[in-house]
Design an enzyme around this catalytic site. Structure first.
Site, PDB file in Angstrom:
ATOM      1  N   HIS A   1      -7.216  -2.964   1.580  1.00  0.00           N
ATOM      2  CA  HIS A   1      -7.542  -4.394   1.618  1.00  0.00           C
ATOM      3  C   HIS A   1      -7.872  -4.805   3.044  1.00  0.00           C
ATOM      4  O   HIS A   1      -7.290  -4.318   4.008  1.00  0.00           O
ATOM      5  CB  HIS A   1      -6.433  -5.253   1.005  1.00  0.00           C
ATOM      6  CG  HIS A   1      -5.189  -5.447   1.812  1.00  0.00           C
ATOM      7  ND1 HIS A   1      -5.071  -6.447   2.772  1.00  0.00           N
ATOM      8  CD2 HIS A   1      -4.004  -4.803   1.801  1.00  0.00           C
ATOM      9  CE1 HIS A   1      -3.849  -6.398   3.295  1.00  0.00           C
ATOM     10  NE2 HIS A   1      -3.177  -5.404   2.734  1.00  0.00           N
TER      11      HIS A   1
ATOM     12  N   ASP B   1     -12.029  16.439  12.165  1.00  0.00           N
ATOM     13  CA  ASP B   1     -11.010  15.641  12.822  1.00  0.00           C
ATOM     14  C   ASP B   1     -11.578  14.224  12.984  1.00  0.00           C
ATOM     15  O   ASP B   1     -12.715  14.060  13.412  1.00  0.00           O
ATOM     16  CB  ASP B   1     -10.727  16.268  14.193  1.00  0.00           C
ATOM     17  CG  ASP B   1      -9.641  15.506  14.914  1.00  0.00           C
ATOM     18  OD1 ASP B   1      -8.490  15.633  14.511  1.00  0.00           O
ATOM     19  OD2 ASP B   1      -9.963  14.769  15.872  1.00  0.00           O
ATOM     20  N   ILE B   2     -10.796  13.215  12.622  1.00  0.00           N
ATOM     21  CA  ILE B   2     -11.276  11.832  12.759  1.00  0.00           C
ATOM     22  C   ILE B   2     -10.879  11.328  14.147  1.00  0.00           C
ATOM     23  O   ILE B   2      -9.688  11.301  14.477  1.00  0.00           O
ATOM     24  CB  ILE B   2     -10.650  10.941  11.656  1.00  0.00           C
ATOM     25  CG1 ILE B   2     -11.043  11.464  10.260  1.00  0.00           C
ATOM     26  CG2 ILE B   2     -11.066   9.485  11.822  1.00  0.00           C
ATOM     27  CD1 ILE B   2     -12.528  11.501   9.976  1.00  0.00           C
TER      28      ILE B   2
ATOM     29  N   ASP C   1      -1.515  -4.563   9.028  1.00  0.00           N
ATOM     30  CA  ASP C   1      -1.665  -4.948   7.612  1.00  0.00           C
ATOM     31  C   ASP C   1      -2.866  -5.875   7.445  1.00  0.00           C
ATOM     32  O   ASP C   1      -2.731  -7.064   7.591  1.00  0.00           O
ATOM     33  CB  ASP C   1      -0.382  -5.645   7.146  1.00  0.00           C
ATOM     34  CG  ASP C   1      -0.429  -6.041   5.685  1.00  0.00           C
ATOM     35  OD1 ASP C   1      -1.293  -5.522   4.954  1.00  0.00           O
ATOM     36  OD2 ASP C   1       0.399  -6.894   5.283  1.00  0.00           O
TER      37      ASP C   1
ATOM     38  N   ASP D   1      -6.589  11.454   9.764  1.00  0.00           N
ATOM     39  CA  ASP D   1      -6.935  12.855   9.476  1.00  0.00           C
ATOM     40  C   ASP D   1      -6.501  13.246   8.063  1.00  0.00           C
ATOM     41  O   ASP D   1      -7.189  14.014   7.380  1.00  0.00           O
ATOM     42  CB  ASP D   1      -6.284  13.791  10.506  1.00  0.00           C
ATOM     43  CG  ASP D   1      -6.916  13.642  11.890  1.00  0.00           C
ATOM     44  OD1 ASP D   1      -8.057  13.139  11.981  1.00  0.00           O
ATOM     45  OD2 ASP D   1      -6.265  14.015  12.890  1.00  0.00           O
TER      46      ASP D   1
ATOM     47  N   GLU E   1      -5.961  -9.426  -1.256  1.00  0.00           N
ATOM     48  CA  GLU E   1      -4.788  -8.638  -1.658  1.00  0.00           C
ATOM     49  C   GLU E   1      -3.521  -9.437  -1.417  1.00  0.00           C
ATOM     50  O   GLU E   1      -2.568  -9.383  -2.194  1.00  0.00           O
ATOM     51  CB  GLU E   1      -4.732  -7.307  -0.890  1.00  0.00           C
ATOM     52  CG  GLU E   1      -3.638  -6.351  -1.367  1.00  0.00           C
ATOM     53  CD  GLU E   1      -2.277  -6.509  -0.666  1.00  0.00           C
ATOM     54  OE1 GLU E   1      -1.308  -5.875  -1.102  1.00  0.00           O
ATOM     55  OE2 GLU E   1      -2.194  -7.292   0.312  1.00  0.00           O
TER      56      GLU E   1
ATOM     57  N   ASP F   1      -2.813   1.113   2.706  1.00  0.00           N
ATOM     58  CA  ASP F   1      -2.379  -0.226   3.116  1.00  0.00           C
ATOM     59  C   ASP F   1      -1.240  -0.022   4.111  1.00  0.00           C
ATOM     60  O   ASP F   1      -0.146   0.385   3.725  1.00  0.00           O
ATOM     61  CB  ASP F   1      -1.912  -0.994   1.867  1.00  0.00           C
ATOM     62  CG  ASP F   1      -1.528  -2.437   2.163  1.00  0.00           C
ATOM     63  OD1 ASP F   1      -1.549  -2.847   3.339  1.00  0.00           O
ATOM     64  OD2 ASP F   1      -1.184  -3.154   1.195  1.00  0.00           O
TER      65      ASP F   1
HETATM   66  N1  DTR Z   1       1.559  -5.067  -0.127  1.00  0.00           N
HETATM   67  C1  DTR Z   1       1.503  -4.872   1.275  1.00  0.00           C
HETATM   68  C2  DTR Z   1       2.699  -4.315   1.957  1.00  0.00           C
HETATM   69  C3  DTR Z   1       3.505  -3.318   1.213  1.00  0.00           C
HETATM   70  C4  DTR Z   1       4.805  -3.411   0.923  1.00  0.00           C
HETATM   71  N2  DTR Z   1       5.230  -2.319   0.261  1.00  0.00           N
HETATM   72  C5  DTR Z   1       4.210  -1.493   0.075  1.00  0.00           C
HETATM   73  C6  DTR Z   1       4.119  -0.255  -0.528  1.00  0.00           C
HETATM   74  C7  DTR Z   1       2.920   0.392  -0.562  1.00  0.00           C
HETATM   75  C8  DTR Z   1       1.806  -0.187   0.020  1.00  0.00           C
HETATM   76  C9  DTR Z   1       1.864  -1.433   0.627  1.00  0.00           C
HETATM   77  C10 DTR Z   1       3.070  -2.084   0.657  1.00  0.00           C
HETATM   78  C11 DTR Z   1       0.967  -6.099   1.956  1.00  0.00           C
HETATM   79  O1  DTR Z   1      -0.239  -6.141   2.024  1.00  0.00           O
HETATM   80  O2  DTR Z   1       1.690  -7.006   2.391  1.00  0.00           O
HETATM   81 ZN    ZN Z   2       0.474  -7.930   3.630  1.00  0.00          ZN
HETATM   82 ZN    ZN Z   3      -1.228  -4.902   3.057  1.00  0.00          ZN
END
Ligand code: DTR
Ligand code: ZN
Ligand code: ZN
Length: 450
Positions: free
Chosen positions: A136, A54-55, A148, A317, A182, A211
């Site tokens: 990323h 378990d994380i 993000d 997890d 990214e 991501d």
């Molecule tokens: N590219 C990502 C956000 C993102 C949008 N749609 C998807 C689908 C699958 C993974 C990531 C994403 C960003 O870094 O803004």
């Molecule tokens: Zn982004």
């Molecule tokens: Zn992203």
């Protein structure tokens, strides 16, 4: 309360016990008979496949709060070419180096600035079959980028640290990466793939991408690029009774795209960005329909408040489960002998130190220079806690001191202690003191591995 003194735990047996319990629990959740869920019983002599640990989500959140402070003290972001990016990379690298990973920083130039990828290899495993997880680490310029993509970055960091904590010996080789730039068009991962010799490329069995895995109004989206990898994740969520959907919010919009274009199998998880959650989705996952999965996507409000803890926990997890099952590891360190005390010991609030003993027998000579002390303490404010290991002679080894402002929950960690000045056999104690008023907790278990 009487304490049970430590019993040697032969780790293979422990692995088997975990497997059995896990299969039974899965079967119970799915309403199926254990025999059909678990498949044919393994022959008694077979080495069991280890279940993923378990994380601890508190650890993942602690990484996010470090990334948040890095952004706050570097102009509010962690973007490519900015000081907050390099500081983020140094933070992640420091944790991995201390845990025993082999790390490499790869430089590239993009948009007139130097970019960096961080690649971490876990020593061992079949180098011809690499299970590769990546996220990323850069944010956009507008904000700190905690969902993000602090979320994916922190989740794979904690999975990597769990690999080290468990002393996991995977059959296949494990690699992790944190990509730069990214947000400028997957420039870091593109650079990595395009400069990778083709012989190395063909050793990558699977690339898993994470991501945005803690979106505040979350969905559970699984990439459908490769059926086998998709199934690994779907099986995990099925075992938790969490419905999933195929990821459709922009195919190829993250760092798996360069891998996929190079012919490598890819998979991954996503909890949603600026698309709107439908009524049907809110019904199955909770949250708010008519609102974005992440209304702070690419904005200054993507802070540590912009995280759904349950999603972060489930997805962390899920990542561990995929990494463990795809890498097929079966054995922990060969002769590591463990001694554990699993009795709970309450830690009085702002009170005297308490101790939990473990009796070690059958180990000749002195303790090792790298004695592993695995600690599992549940507490609502871990900054209150001072923790030490006490050897059989009464010598103390500090493990952690109180630091009032560390408000995260729990201490679930493995410390490495040079205990070679102590004889191995005898009674060892974990000593814990709560030095601050209000928050409370208990020693759940702790374990010494020689
Ligand atoms: N590219 C990502 C956000 C993102 C949008 N749609 C998807 C689908 C699958 C993974 C990531 C994403 C960003 O870094 O803004
Ligand atoms: Zn982004
Ligand atoms: Zn992203």
């Amino acid at each position: 309360m009487p304490h049970r003194t430590g019993q040697p735990l032969h780790r293979r047996c422990r692995g088997l016990a975990l497997l059995t319990a896990g299969a039974a629990a899965t079967a119970a959740l799915l309403g199926t008979a254990p025999a059909s869920a678990a498949g044919p019983a393994p022959a008694p002599a077979a080495t069991p496949t280890l279940a993923a640990p378990d994380i601890p989500v508190a650890n993942v959140k602690a990484h996010l709060s470090q990334l948040q402070s890095i952004a706050s003290s570097n102009g509010g972001n962690r973007a490519h070419g900015r000081a907050g990016y390099r500081a983020s990379l140094d933070y992640v690298k420091g944790k991995l180096d201390a845990a025993g990973f082999t790390t490499t920083v790869q430089q590239f130039t993009a948009g007139g600035a130097t970019g960096y990828n961080l690649v971490a290899d876990w020593p061992g495993g079949d180098a011809g079959h690499v299970i590769f997880s990546g996220s990323h680490l850069d944010s956009v310029g507008a904000g700190p980028g905690i969902n993000d993509n602090g979320s994916g970055s922190a989740a794979i960091l904690e999975v990597a640290l769990a690999v080290a904590r468990e002393g996991y010996k995977p059959d296949k080789h494990l690699r992790f990466a944190w990509w730069g730039a990214e947000e400028l068009g997957m420039l870091g991962s593109r650079h990595y793939v395009s400069t990778l010799p083709s012989a190395e490329r063909s050793k990558i069995e699977s690339y898993l991408n994470f991501d945005m895995v803690g979106s505040p109004n979350p969905g559970y989206f699984v990439y459908d690029d490769d059926a086998r990898l998709e199934k690994v994740f779907k099986d995990f969520y099925a075992s938790k009774n969490i419905p999933t959907e195929i990821e459709t919010e922009g195919d190829g919009r993250s760092d798996h795209a360069p891998f996929k274009n190079a012919g490598i199998r890819v998979g991954g998880l996503f909890s949603g960005a600026d698309y709107i959650k439908t009524a049907a989705q809110a019904q199955k996952w909770g949250g708010t329909s008519g609102r974005a999965f992440d209304a702070c996507y690419h904005r200054s409000c993507d802070t540590s408040a912009n995280i759904n803890e349950a999603a972060l926990n489930n997805n962390s997890d899920a990542i561990a489960s995929a990494v463990w099952s795809l890498s097929g590891g079966s054995t922990n360190p060969p002769d590591g002998k463990s001694f554990e005390n699993a009795d709970n010991v309450q830690i009085p609030d702002a009170g005297p130190a308490v101790e939990s003993p473990v009796t070690v027998t059958g180990i000749p000579g002195n303790a090792p220079t790298a004695l592993k002390v695995a600690v599992d303490i549940k507490h609502t404010w871990r900054g209150d806690l001072t923790i030490a290991l006490v050897g059989p002679s009464g010598r103390t080894f500090g493990l952690k001191s109180a630091s009032g402002n560390d408000s995260a929950d729990n201490v679930i960690d493995t410390f490495t202690v040079d205990a070679s000045s102590e004889t191995a056999n005898g009674t060892w104690k974990l000593r814990v003191q709560d030095t601050g008023a209000q928050d409370t907790g208990y020693i759940d278990s702790w374990k010494l591995t020689f």
